[in-house]
Scaffold this active site. Structure first.
Site, short mmCIF file in Angstrom:
data_model
loop_
_atom_site.label_atom_id
_atom_site.label_comp_id
_atom_site.label_asym_id
_atom_site.label_seq_id
_atom_site.Cartn_x
_atom_site.Cartn_y
_atom_site.Cartn_z
N LYS A 221 46.60 -96.77 -41.36
CA LYS A 221 47.07 -97.38 -40.11
C LYS A 221 48.10 -96.46 -39.50
O LYS A 221 48.73 -95.66 -40.22
CB LYS A 221 47.71 -98.75 -40.40
CG LYS A 221 47.81 -99.66 -39.21
CD LYS A 221 46.52 -100.42 -38.91
CE LYS A 221 46.59 -101.16 -37.60
NZ LYS A 221 45.44 -102.06 -37.40
N ASP B 181 44.52 -100.77 -31.70
CA ASP B 181 45.16 -102.00 -32.20
C ASP B 181 46.01 -102.49 -31.03
O ASP B 181 45.75 -102.12 -29.87
CB ASP B 181 46.00 -101.72 -33.47
CG ASP B 181 46.50 -103.00 -34.15
OD1 ASP B 181 45.70 -103.69 -34.78
OD2 ASP B 181 47.71 -103.33 -34.02
P1 NDP Z 1 46.43 -106.63 -27.67
O1 NDP Z 1 47.53 -105.70 -27.44
O2 NDP Z 1 45.13 -106.45 -26.92
O3 NDP Z 1 46.90 -108.15 -27.43
C1 NDP Z 1 47.96 -108.73 -28.12
C2 NDP Z 1 48.22 -110.05 -27.48
O4 NDP Z 1 49.14 -110.81 -28.26
C3 NDP Z 1 48.83 -109.94 -26.09
O5 NDP Z 1 48.31 -110.95 -25.29
C4 NDP Z 1 50.31 -110.16 -26.37
O6 NDP Z 1 51.07 -110.62 -25.28
C5 NDP Z 1 50.20 -111.23 -27.41
N1 NDP Z 1 51.45 -111.41 -28.16
C6 NDP Z 1 52.20 -110.47 -28.78
N2 NDP Z 1 53.28 -111.03 -29.33
C7 NDP Z 1 53.19 -112.35 -29.05
C8 NDP Z 1 53.98 -113.46 -29.35
N3 NDP Z 1 55.11 -113.32 -30.07
N4 NDP Z 1 53.59 -114.69 -28.90
C9 NDP Z 1 52.46 -114.83 -28.19
N5 NDP Z 1 51.67 -113.80 -27.87
C10 NDP Z 1 52.03 -112.59 -28.29
O7 NDP Z 1 46.14 -106.60 -29.25
P2 NDP Z 1 44.83 -107.04 -30.05
O8 NDP Z 1 44.23 -108.23 -29.41
O9 NDP Z 1 44.00 -105.84 -30.28
O10 NDP Z 1 45.46 -107.43 -31.47
C11 NDP Z 1 45.98 -108.72 -31.75
C12 NDP Z 1 46.11 -108.89 -33.25
O11 NDP Z 1 44.82 -108.69 -33.87
C13 NDP Z 1 47.04 -107.89 -33.95
O12 NDP Z 1 47.62 -108.53 -35.07
C14 NDP Z 1 46.07 -106.81 -34.45
O13 NDP Z 1 46.60 -106.07 -35.52
C15 NDP Z 1 44.90 -107.69 -34.87
N6 NDP Z 1 43.63 -107.00 -34.98
C16 NDP Z 1 43.10 -106.34 -33.91
C17 NDP Z 1 41.87 -105.72 -34.03
C18 NDP Z 1 41.19 -105.09 -32.87
O14 NDP Z 1 40.02 -104.68 -33.02
N7 NDP Z 1 41.79 -105.04 -31.70
C19 NDP Z 1 41.16 -105.66 -35.33
C20 NDP Z 1 41.77 -106.48 -36.36
C21 NDP Z 1 42.97 -107.09 -36.19
P3 NDP Z 1 52.09 -109.63 -24.50
O15 NDP Z 1 51.20 -108.86 -23.57
O16 NDP Z 1 53.03 -110.56 -23.83
O17 NDP Z 1 52.77 -108.76 -25.54
#
Ligand code: NDP
Length: 449
Positions: free
Chosen positions: A129, A169
Protein backbone atom coordinates in the site's frame (compact mmCIF):
# COMPACT_ATOMS: atom_id res chain seq x y z
CA UNK A 1 -12.04 -7.82 22.83
CA UNK A 2 -11.01 -11.07 24.55
CA UNK A 3 -7.51 -11.68 25.89
CA UNK A 4 -4.96 -13.17 23.50
CA UNK A 5 -3.19 -16.45 24.23
CA UNK A 6 0.26 -15.85 25.82
CA UNK A 7 2.26 -16.56 22.63
CA UNK A 8 0.07 -14.26 20.51
CA UNK A 9 0.09 -11.63 23.27
CA UNK A 10 3.89 -11.55 23.27
CA UNK A 11 3.91 -11.16 19.47
CA UNK A 12 1.42 -8.31 19.79
CA UNK A 13 3.54 -6.61 22.46
CA UNK A 14 6.54 -6.83 20.15
CA UNK A 15 4.51 -5.19 17.37
CA UNK A 16 3.52 -2.36 19.75
CA UNK A 17 7.11 -1.86 20.84
CA UNK A 18 8.60 -1.94 17.32
CA UNK A 19 5.96 0.33 15.74
CA UNK A 20 5.30 3.05 18.32
CA UNK A 21 2.40 5.43 17.74
CA UNK A 22 1.03 3.54 14.73
CA UNK A 23 -2.39 2.94 16.28
CA UNK A 24 -4.25 1.92 13.12
CA UNK A 25 -1.54 -0.65 12.35
CA UNK A 26 -1.78 -2.01 15.90
CA UNK A 27 -5.55 -2.33 15.52
CA UNK A 28 -5.27 -4.21 12.21
CA UNK A 29 -2.67 -6.62 13.61
CA UNK A 30 -4.67 -7.20 16.79
CA UNK A 31 -7.80 -8.02 14.79
CA UNK A 32 -5.95 -10.73 12.85
CA UNK A 33 -4.18 -12.13 15.95
CA UNK A 34 -7.57 -12.42 17.65
CA UNK A 35 -8.57 -15.02 15.05
CA UNK A 36 -5.36 -17.03 15.04
CA UNK A 37 -5.42 -18.97 18.34
CA UNK A 38 -7.04 -22.12 16.89
CA UNK A 39 -4.97 -21.86 13.69
CA UNK A 40 -1.69 -21.88 15.62
CA UNK A 41 -2.92 -24.79 17.74
CA UNK A 42 -3.50 -26.80 14.57
CA UNK A 43 -0.26 -25.88 12.72
CA UNK A 44 2.78 -26.10 15.04
CA UNK A 45 5.12 -25.45 12.10
CA UNK A 46 3.95 -21.83 11.93
CA UNK A 47 5.19 -21.15 15.47
CA UNK A 48 8.60 -22.76 14.87
CA UNK A 49 9.06 -20.80 11.65
CA UNK A 50 7.98 -17.54 13.37
CA UNK A 51 5.57 -16.91 10.51
CA UNK A 52 3.38 -14.37 12.35
CA UNK A 53 6.37 -12.30 13.45
CA UNK A 54 7.61 -12.27 9.86
CA UNK A 55 4.19 -11.35 8.42
CA UNK A 56 3.96 -8.39 10.82
CA UNK A 57 7.24 -6.97 9.54
CA UNK A 58 7.00 -5.35 6.07
CA UNK A 59 9.47 -6.70 3.52
CA UNK A 60 10.35 -3.11 2.54
CA UNK A 61 9.20 0.41 3.52
CA UNK A 62 9.93 3.42 1.35
CA UNK A 63 9.44 7.03 2.50
CA UNK A 64 10.30 9.89 0.18
CA UNK A 65 10.09 13.64 -0.37
CA UNK A 66 7.61 14.91 -2.96
CA UNK A 67 8.43 18.53 -3.86
CA UNK A 68 6.26 20.33 -6.44
CA UNK A 69 5.19 23.83 -7.46
CA UNK A 70 1.59 25.05 -6.96
CA UNK A 71 -0.39 27.39 -9.22
CA UNK A 72 0.96 30.43 -7.35
CA UNK A 73 4.57 29.43 -7.95
CA UNK A 74 5.03 28.36 -4.32
CA UNK A 75 7.08 25.26 -3.57
CA UNK A 76 5.10 22.61 -1.69
CA UNK A 77 6.64 19.61 0.05
CA UNK A 78 4.75 16.42 0.82
CA UNK A 79 5.74 12.99 2.00
CA UNK A 80 5.33 9.86 -0.12
CA UNK A 81 5.07 6.27 1.14
CA UNK A 82 5.12 2.78 -0.29
CA UNK A 83 5.07 -0.19 2.05
CA UNK A 84 5.84 -3.46 0.25
CA UNK A 85 4.47 -5.78 2.87
CA UNK A 86 4.44 -9.34 1.61
CA UNK A 87 5.23 -10.94 -1.75
CA UNK A 88 4.79 -14.63 -0.89
CA UNK A 89 1.86 -15.01 -3.30
CA UNK A 90 2.80 -12.57 -6.06
CA UNK A 91 3.95 -8.99 -6.75
CA UNK A 92 3.00 -6.45 -4.08
CA UNK A 93 -0.45 -5.11 -4.94
CA UNK A 94 -2.47 -2.37 -3.28
CA UNK A 95 -3.63 1.19 -3.75
CA UNK A 96 -2.24 4.66 -3.19
CA UNK A 97 -4.09 7.00 -0.83
CA UNK A 98 -3.76 10.79 -1.12
CA UNK A 99 -5.26 12.33 2.02
CA UNK A 100 -3.92 14.71 4.70
CA UNK A 101 -4.31 11.99 7.37
CA UNK A 102 -1.81 9.67 5.65
CA UNK A 103 1.27 8.70 7.69
CA UNK A 104 3.25 5.50 8.03
CA UNK A 105 0.76 3.89 10.49
CA UNK A 106 -2.15 4.28 8.06
CA UNK A 107 -0.16 2.90 5.14
CA UNK A 108 0.99 -0.07 7.23
CA UNK A 109 -2.51 -0.89 8.45
CA UNK A 110 -3.78 -0.82 4.88
CA UNK A 111 -0.81 -2.82 3.57
CA UNK A 112 -1.19 -5.43 6.31
CA UNK A 113 -4.92 -5.88 5.54
CA UNK A 114 -4.10 -6.08 1.86
CA UNK A 115 -1.93 -9.21 2.31
CA UNK A 116 -4.92 -11.19 3.57
CA UNK A 117 -7.49 -9.59 1.28
CA UNK A 118 -5.40 -10.41 -1.77
CA UNK A 119 -4.93 -14.00 -0.61
CA UNK A 120 -8.70 -14.39 -0.27
CA UNK A 121 -9.24 -13.48 -3.93
CA UNK A 122 -7.39 -16.70 -4.87
CA UNK A 123 -5.36 -14.69 -7.39
CA UNK A 124 -1.52 -14.50 -7.40
CA UNK A 125 -0.97 -11.12 -5.73
CA UNK A 126 1.01 -10.09 -2.66
CA UNK A 127 0.19 -7.14 -0.39
CA UNK A 128 1.35 -3.51 -0.37
CA UNK A 129 0.00 0.00 0.00
CA UNK A 130 1.18 3.56 -0.43
CA UNK A 131 0.18 7.17 -0.60
CA UNK A 132 0.89 10.68 0.51
CA UNK A 133 -0.33 13.37 2.91
CA UNK A 134 -1.17 15.46 -0.19
CA UNK A 135 -4.84 16.51 -0.38
CA UNK A 136 -6.14 16.68 -3.97
CA UNK A 137 -9.38 18.31 -2.74
CA UNK A 138 -9.59 21.90 -4.00
CA UNK A 139 -6.45 21.58 -6.17
CA UNK A 140 -6.51 22.39 -9.88
CA UNK A 141 -5.91 19.63 -12.46
CA UNK A 142 -2.51 21.20 -13.16
CA UNK A 143 -1.51 21.02 -9.49
CA UNK A 144 -2.66 17.40 -9.20
CA UNK A 145 -0.68 16.55 -12.34
CA UNK A 146 2.51 18.19 -11.09
CA UNK A 147 2.17 16.46 -7.74
CA UNK A 148 1.60 13.05 -9.39
CA UNK A 149 4.59 13.57 -11.69
CA UNK A 150 6.85 14.38 -8.75
CA UNK A 151 5.49 11.43 -6.75
CA UNK A 152 6.17 9.03 -9.63
CA UNK A 153 9.63 10.47 -10.27
CA UNK A 154 10.68 8.72 -7.06
CA UNK A 155 8.21 5.82 -6.97
CA UNK A 156 9.00 4.51 -10.47
CA UNK A 157 12.27 2.89 -9.37
CA UNK A 158 10.48 0.70 -6.83
CA UNK A 159 7.57 -0.62 -8.92
CA UNK A 160 7.01 -2.79 -12.00
CA UNK A 161 4.55 -5.37 -13.29
CA UNK A 162 6.51 -8.22 -11.66
CA UNK A 163 7.52 -6.25 -8.56
CA UNK A 164 4.85 -3.94 -7.21
CA UNK A 165 1.61 -2.81 -8.87
CA UNK A 166 -0.10 0.21 -7.24
CA UNK A 167 -3.72 1.26 -7.86
CA UNK A 168 -6.13 3.93 -6.60
CA UNK A 169 -7.64 4.41 -3.13
CA UNK A 170 -9.03 7.45 -1.31
CA UNK A 171 -8.08 10.58 -3.29
CA UNK A 172 -6.61 8.59 -6.16
CA UNK A 173 -9.02 7.94 -9.03
CA UNK A 174 -8.80 7.74 -12.81
CA UNK A 175 -7.35 11.25 -13.17
CA UNK A 176 -4.46 10.60 -10.76
CA UNK A 177 -3.72 7.12 -12.19
CA UNK A 178 -3.52 8.74 -15.64
CA UNK A 179 -0.95 11.31 -14.54
CA UNK A 180 1.04 8.68 -12.62
CA UNK A 181 1.08 6.26 -15.56
CA UNK A 182 2.04 9.04 -17.99
CA UNK A 183 5.08 9.92 -15.90
CA UNK A 184 6.09 6.25 -15.43
CA UNK A 185 5.92 5.70 -19.19
CA UNK A 186 7.97 8.80 -19.85
CA UNK A 187 10.73 7.99 -17.36
CA UNK A 188 11.07 4.30 -18.23
CA UNK A 189 10.38 4.52 -21.96
CA UNK A 190 8.16 1.43 -21.57
CA UNK A 191 4.43 1.05 -22.21
CA UNK A 192 4.22 -1.31 -19.27
CA UNK A 193 0.43 -1.44 -18.79
CA UNK A 194 0.63 -3.93 -15.92
CA UNK A 195 2.54 -1.53 -13.63
CA UNK A 196 -0.59 0.29 -12.42
CA UNK A 197 -4.25 -0.68 -12.30
CA UNK A 198 -7.33 1.49 -12.41
CA UNK A 199 -6.27 2.83 -15.82
CA UNK A 200 -8.77 4.36 -18.25
CA UNK A 201 -10.54 1.73 -20.37
CA UNK A 202 -9.18 3.34 -23.56
CA UNK A 203 -5.53 2.84 -22.50
CA UNK A 204 -5.17 -0.51 -20.78
CA UNK A 205 -7.83 -0.32 -18.08
CA UNK A 206 -10.49 -2.94 -17.44
CA UNK A 207 -14.22 -2.54 -17.70
CA UNK A 208 -15.86 -3.00 -14.28
CA UNK A 209 -12.75 -1.88 -12.33
CA UNK A 210 -14.43 1.43 -11.45
CA UNK A 211 -17.54 -0.35 -10.19
CA UNK A 212 -15.79 -3.41 -8.73
CA UNK A 213 -15.34 -2.60 -5.04
CA UNK A 214 -18.88 -1.30 -4.55
CA UNK A 215 -20.47 -4.03 -6.66
CA UNK A 216 -18.37 -6.70 -4.94
CA UNK A 217 -19.37 -5.54 -1.46
CA UNK A 218 -23.02 -5.77 -2.45
CA UNK A 219 -22.58 -9.27 -3.92
CA UNK A 220 -20.95 -10.27 -0.63
CA UNK A 221 -23.73 -8.91 1.57
CA UNK A 222 -26.35 -10.54 -0.65
CA UNK A 223 -24.55 -13.89 -0.21
CA UNK A 224 -24.53 -13.41 3.58
CA UNK A 225 -28.27 -12.63 3.60
CA UNK A 226 -28.94 -15.78 1.54
CA UNK A 227 -27.45 -17.97 4.28
CA UNK A 228 -30.51 -16.91 6.32
CA UNK A 229 -32.97 -17.25 3.47
CA UNK A 230 -33.04 -13.49 2.71
CA UNK A 231 -31.72 -11.16 0.02
CA UNK A 232 -31.28 -7.44 -0.61
CA UNK A 233 -34.66 -7.25 -2.33
CA UNK A 234 -36.87 -4.80 -0.42
CA UNK A 235 -34.18 -3.89 2.14
CA UNK A 236 -33.50 -0.36 3.47
CA UNK A 237 -29.80 0.26 3.17
CA UNK A 238 -27.33 2.89 4.43
CA UNK A 239 -24.10 3.50 2.52
CA UNK A 240 -21.61 5.88 4.14
CA UNK A 241 -19.33 7.96 1.92
CA UNK A 242 -20.09 9.13 -1.59
CA UNK A 243 -16.84 8.26 -3.33
CA UNK A 244 -15.92 5.43 -5.64
CA UNK A 245 -16.92 2.54 -3.38
CA UNK A 246 -20.13 4.16 -2.12
CA UNK A 247 -21.47 5.23 -5.53
CA UNK A 248 -21.21 1.78 -7.08
CA UNK A 249 -22.47 0.04 -3.95
CA UNK A 250 -25.58 2.23 -4.18
CA UNK A 251 -25.98 1.42 -7.88
CA UNK A 252 -25.81 -2.35 -7.28
CA UNK A 253 -28.14 -2.30 -4.24
CA UNK A 254 -30.76 -0.60 -6.39
CA UNK A 255 -30.21 -3.13 -9.17
CA UNK A 256 -30.84 -5.96 -6.69
CA UNK A 257 -34.09 -4.44 -5.42
CA UNK A 258 -32.93 -2.68 -2.23
CA UNK A 259 -33.23 1.05 -1.51
CA UNK A 260 -30.29 3.14 -0.31
CA UNK A 261 -31.97 5.82 1.82
CA UNK A 262 -28.82 7.71 2.91
CA UNK A 263 -25.20 8.37 1.98
CA UNK A 264 -22.63 10.88 3.26
CA UNK A 265 -19.37 12.76 3.02
CA UNK A 266 -17.19 14.21 5.76
CA UNK A 267 -19.56 17.22 6.02
CA UNK A 268 -22.72 15.26 6.84
CA UNK A 269 -25.30 12.94 5.30
CA UNK A 270 -28.31 13.09 3.00
CA UNK A 271 -31.50 11.10 3.73
CA UNK A 272 -33.85 10.47 0.87
CA UNK A 273 -36.69 8.03 1.54
CA UNK A 274 -37.35 7.38 -2.16
CA UNK A 275 -33.74 6.31 -2.59
CA UNK A 276 -30.56 8.14 -3.60
CA UNK A 277 -30.48 9.16 -7.27
CA UNK A 278 -27.21 7.52 -8.25
CA UNK A 279 -26.94 9.14 -11.69
CA UNK A 280 -27.17 12.59 -10.10
CA UNK A 281 -24.71 11.54 -7.40
CA UNK A 282 -22.19 10.47 -10.08
CA UNK A 283 -22.64 13.80 -11.87
CA UNK A 284 -22.12 15.81 -8.65
CA UNK A 285 -19.21 13.76 -7.31
CA UNK A 286 -17.37 12.44 -10.37
CA UNK A 287 -17.90 15.27 -12.86
CA UNK A 288 -18.39 18.41 -10.75
CA UNK A 289 -16.27 17.13 -7.81
CA UNK A 290 -18.98 18.62 -5.57
CA UNK A 291 -20.24 17.87 -2.04
CA UNK A 292 -23.35 16.18 -0.60
CA UNK A 293 -24.76 19.69 -0.02
CA UNK A 294 -24.62 20.22 -3.81
CA UNK A 295 -26.44 16.92 -4.31
CA UNK A 296 -29.14 17.93 -1.80
CA UNK A 297 -29.53 21.35 -3.46
CA UNK A 298 -29.91 19.75 -6.87
CA UNK A 299 -32.42 17.22 -5.56
CA UNK A 300 -34.72 19.72 -3.82
CA UNK A 301 -37.28 18.99 -1.12
CA UNK A 302 -37.15 15.14 -1.26
CA UNK A 303 -33.59 15.07 0.08
CA UNK A 304 -32.67 16.26 3.54
CA UNK A 305 -29.03 17.18 4.27
CA UNK A 306 -28.00 16.74 7.92
CA UNK A 307 -24.83 18.75 8.47
CA UNK A 308 -22.33 17.06 10.78
CA UNK A 309 -24.74 14.22 11.63
CA UNK A 310 -23.90 10.53 11.93
CA UNK A 311 -25.47 8.51 9.16
CA UNK A 312 -25.86 5.48 11.46
CA UNK A 313 -28.72 7.20 13.30
CA UNK A 314 -30.96 6.54 10.26
CA UNK A 315 -32.94 3.26 10.70
CA UNK A 316 -31.96 0.51 8.22
CA UNK A 317 -31.90 -3.24 7.55
CA UNK A 318 -28.39 -3.28 6.07
CA UNK A 319 -25.38 -0.99 6.58
CA UNK A 320 -22.47 -0.69 4.15
CA UNK A 321 -19.75 1.55 5.69
CA UNK A 322 -17.83 2.71 2.61
CA UNK A 323 -16.03 5.90 3.67
CA UNK A 324 -13.09 5.53 6.05
CA UNK A 325 -11.51 3.68 9.00
CA UNK A 326 -13.23 3.59 12.42
CA UNK A 327 -16.40 5.32 11.22
CA UNK A 328 -18.74 2.93 13.11
CA UNK A 329 -18.08 3.32 16.81
CA UNK A 330 -19.65 1.50 19.74
CA UNK A 331 -22.63 3.87 20.08
CA UNK A 332 -23.29 3.71 16.33
CA UNK A 333 -23.30 -0.10 16.44
CA UNK A 334 -25.76 -0.09 19.34
CA UNK A 335 -28.05 2.25 17.44
CA UNK A 336 -27.90 0.09 14.32
CA UNK A 337 -28.75 -3.03 16.34
CA UNK A 338 -31.60 -1.25 18.17
CA UNK A 339 -33.04 -0.20 14.82
CA UNK A 340 -33.08 -3.81 13.60
CA UNK A 341 -30.07 -3.83 11.25
CA UNK A 342 -29.44 -7.47 10.23
CA UNK A 343 -26.27 -7.21 8.15
CA UNK A 344 -23.15 -5.04 7.89
CA UNK A 345 -20.53 -5.40 5.16
CA UNK A 346 -17.40 -3.24 5.11
CA UNK A 347 -16.93 -1.49 1.76
CA UNK A 348 -14.19 0.60 3.39
CA UNK A 349 -11.07 -0.73 5.11
CA UNK A 350 -11.51 -1.25 8.88
CA UNK A 351 -14.52 1.12 9.19
CA UNK A 352 -15.79 -0.71 12.29
CA UNK A 353 -14.00 -0.32 15.62
CA UNK A 354 -13.26 -3.51 17.60
CA UNK A 355 -15.92 -2.57 20.21
CA UNK A 356 -18.52 -2.07 17.48
CA UNK A 357 -17.61 -5.39 15.84
CA UNK A 358 -18.12 -7.07 19.21
CA UNK A 359 -21.61 -5.57 19.51
CA UNK A 360 -22.59 -6.88 16.07
CA UNK A 361 -21.28 -10.35 16.98
CA UNK A 362 -23.22 -10.43 20.27
CA UNK A 363 -26.41 -9.31 18.52
CA UNK A 364 -26.09 -11.95 15.79
CA UNK A 365 -25.75 -9.35 13.02
CA UNK A 366 -24.19 -10.80 9.86
CA UNK A 367 -20.81 -9.06 9.60
CA UNK A 368 -18.58 -9.09 6.50
CA UNK A 369 -15.07 -7.75 7.28
CA UNK A 370 -13.45 -5.49 4.67
CA UNK A 371 -10.70 -7.89 3.73
CA UNK A 372 -13.42 -10.21 2.40
CA UNK A 373 -16.30 -7.88 1.54
CA UNK A 374 -14.34 -5.22 -0.37
CA UNK A 375 -11.88 -7.57 -2.11
CA UNK A 376 -13.73 -7.15 -5.42
CA UNK A 377 -11.70 -4.05 -6.26
CA UNK A 378 -8.30 -5.66 -6.02
CA UNK A 379 -9.62 -8.85 -7.62
CA UNK A 380 -10.70 -6.84 -10.67
CA UNK A 381 -7.32 -5.10 -10.64
CA UNK A 382 -5.78 -8.56 -10.96
CA UNK A 383 -8.16 -9.19 -13.87
CA UNK A 384 -6.89 -5.94 -15.39
CA UNK A 385 -3.32 -7.28 -15.04
CA UNK A 386 -4.41 -10.51 -16.77
CA UNK A 387 -5.85 -8.54 -19.68
CA UNK A 388 -2.69 -6.42 -19.92
CA UNK A 389 -0.45 -9.51 -19.90
CA UNK A 390 -2.43 -11.14 -22.70
CA UNK A 391 -2.91 -7.87 -24.64
CA UNK A 392 -6.65 -8.44 -24.46
CA UNK A 393 -9.73 -6.63 -23.22
CA UNK A 394 -12.83 -8.36 -21.96
CA UNK A 395 -16.47 -7.32 -22.21
CA UNK A 396 -18.33 -5.71 -19.31
CA UNK A 397 -20.59 -8.73 -18.83
CA UNK A 398 -17.75 -11.25 -18.86
CA UNK A 399 -15.71 -9.22 -16.37
CA UNK A 400 -18.70 -8.63 -14.12
CA UNK A 401 -19.46 -12.38 -14.14
CA UNK A 402 -15.85 -13.08 -13.12
CA UNK A 403 -16.18 -10.56 -10.28
CA UNK A 404 -19.46 -12.08 -9.07
CA UNK A 405 -17.90 -15.55 -9.19
CA UNK A 406 -14.84 -14.38 -7.21
CA UNK A 407 -17.02 -12.73 -4.52
CA UNK A 408 -19.12 -15.88 -4.22
CA UNK A 409 -15.90 -17.89 -3.88
CA UNK A 410 -14.59 -15.59 -1.12
CA UNK A 411 -17.89 -15.86 0.74
CA UNK A 412 -17.85 -19.66 0.52
CA UNK A 413 -14.23 -19.84 1.62
CA UNK A 414 -14.84 -17.63 4.67
CA UNK A 415 -17.99 -19.53 5.63
CA UNK A 416 -16.32 -22.95 5.22
CA UNK A 417 -13.28 -21.88 7.25
CA UNK A 418 -15.52 -20.50 10.02
CA UNK A 419 -17.23 -23.91 10.13
CA UNK A 420 -13.84 -25.67 10.22
CA UNK A 421 -12.88 -23.68 13.34
CA UNK A 422 -16.29 -24.20 15.00
CA UNK A 423 -17.45 -20.61 14.73
CA UNK A 424 -20.18 -20.91 12.07
CA UNK A 425 -21.20 -17.60 10.52
CA UNK A 426 -18.15 -15.78 11.93
CA UNK A 427 -16.75 -14.22 8.75
CA UNK A 428 -14.00 -12.39 10.66
CA UNK A 429 -12.38 -15.62 11.84
CA UNK A 430 -13.19 -17.28 8.50
CA UNK A 431 -11.46 -14.56 6.47
CA UNK A 432 -8.44 -14.19 8.75
CA UNK A 433 -7.80 -17.91 9.16
CA UNK A 434 -8.28 -18.85 5.49
CA UNK A 435 -6.05 -16.03 4.26
CA UNK A 436 -3.40 -16.50 6.94
CA UNK A 437 -3.01 -20.22 6.23
CA UNK A 438 -2.56 -19.57 2.52
CA UNK A 439 0.11 -16.92 3.03
CA UNK A 440 1.83 -18.86 5.82
CA UNK A 441 2.06 -22.04 3.73
CA UNK A 442 3.61 -20.10 0.86
CA UNK A 443 6.12 -18.50 3.25
CA UNK A 444 7.09 -21.89 4.66
CA UNK A 445 7.61 -23.24 1.15
CA UNK A 446 9.84 -20.29 0.22
CA UNK A 447 12.27 -20.76 3.13
CA UNK A 448 13.32 -18.12 5.64
CA UNK A 449 12.54 -15.04 3.54
P1 NDP B 1 -13.01 8.15 -2.28
O1 NDP B 1 -11.94 9.12 -2.05
O2 NDP B 1 -13.53 7.95 -3.68
O3 NDP B 1 -14.27 8.45 -1.33
C1 NDP B 1 -14.18 8.50 0.05
C2 NDP B 1 -15.50 9.00 0.55
O4 NDP B 1 -15.57 8.88 1.97
C3 NDP B 1 -15.74 10.47 0.24
O5 NDP B 1 -17.09 10.65 -0.06
C4 NDP B 1 -15.36 11.15 1.56
O6 NDP B 1 -15.94 12.41 1.78
C5 NDP B 1 -15.93 10.14 2.51
N1 NDP B 1 -15.41 10.32 3.87
C6 NDP B 1 -14.12 10.42 4.27
N2 NDP B 1 -14.06 10.59 5.60
C7 NDP B 1 -15.35 10.59 6.02
C8 NDP B 1 -15.95 10.72 7.27
N3 NDP B 1 -15.20 10.88 8.39
N4 NDP B 1 -17.31 10.68 7.36
C9 NDP B 1 -18.06 10.51 6.25
N5 NDP B 1 -17.54 10.39 5.03
C10 NDP B 1 -16.21 10.43 4.92
O7 NDP B 1 -12.46 6.75 -1.71
P2 NDP B 1 -12.94 5.27 -2.04
O8 NDP B 1 -14.41 5.25 -2.23
O9 NDP B 1 -12.07 4.72 -3.10
O10 NDP B 1 -12.55 4.51 -0.69
C11 NDP B 1 -13.40 4.46 0.45
C12 NDP B 1 -12.93 3.36 1.37
O11 NDP B 1 -12.92 2.10 0.66
C13 NDP B 1 -11.51 3.51 1.91
O12 NDP B 1 -11.45 2.92 3.20
C14 NDP B 1 -10.68 2.66 0.95
O13 NDP B 1 -9.46 2.23 1.52
C15 NDP B 1 -11.64 1.50 0.74
N6 NDP B 1 -11.40 0.70 -0.45
C16 NDP B 1 -11.40 1.29 -1.69
C17 NDP B 1 -11.19 0.51 -2.81
C18 NDP B 1 -11.31 1.06 -4.18
O14 NDP B 1 -11.26 0.26 -5.14
N7 NDP B 1 -11.52 2.34 -4.36
C19 NDP B 1 -10.87 -0.93 -2.70
C20 NDP B 1 -11.00 -1.46 -1.35
C21 NDP B 1 -11.22 -0.65 -0.28
P3 NDP B 1 -15.06 13.76 1.64
O15 NDP B 1 -15.02 14.02 0.17
O16 NDP B 1 -15.84 14.75 2.43
O17 NDP B 1 -13.70 13.48 2.24
Amino acid sequence: MSALEPKLQSIYELVLQRNPGETEFHQAVREVLDSLGPVMAKHAAYTDARVIERICEPERQIIFRVPWVDDNGRIEIHRGFRVEFNSALGPYKGGLRFHPSVYLGIVKFLGFEQIFKNALTGLPIGGGKGGSDFDPKGRSDGEVMRFCQSFMTELYRHIGEYTDVPAGDVGVGGREIGYLFGQYKRITNRYESGVLTGKGVGWGGSLVRTEATGYGTVYFVDEMLRTRGGSLDGKRVLVSGSGNVAIYAIEKVHELGGTVVACSDSGGYVVEEKGIDVELLKEVKEVRRGRMTDYADARGSGANHVAGGRIWEVPCDVALPSATQNEIEEADARRLVDHGCVAVAEGANMPTTPAATQIFAEAGVLFGPGKAANAGGVATSALEMQQNASRDSWTFDYTQDRLAEIMKGIHERCAATADEYDVPGNYVVGANAAAFVQVADAMLALGVV
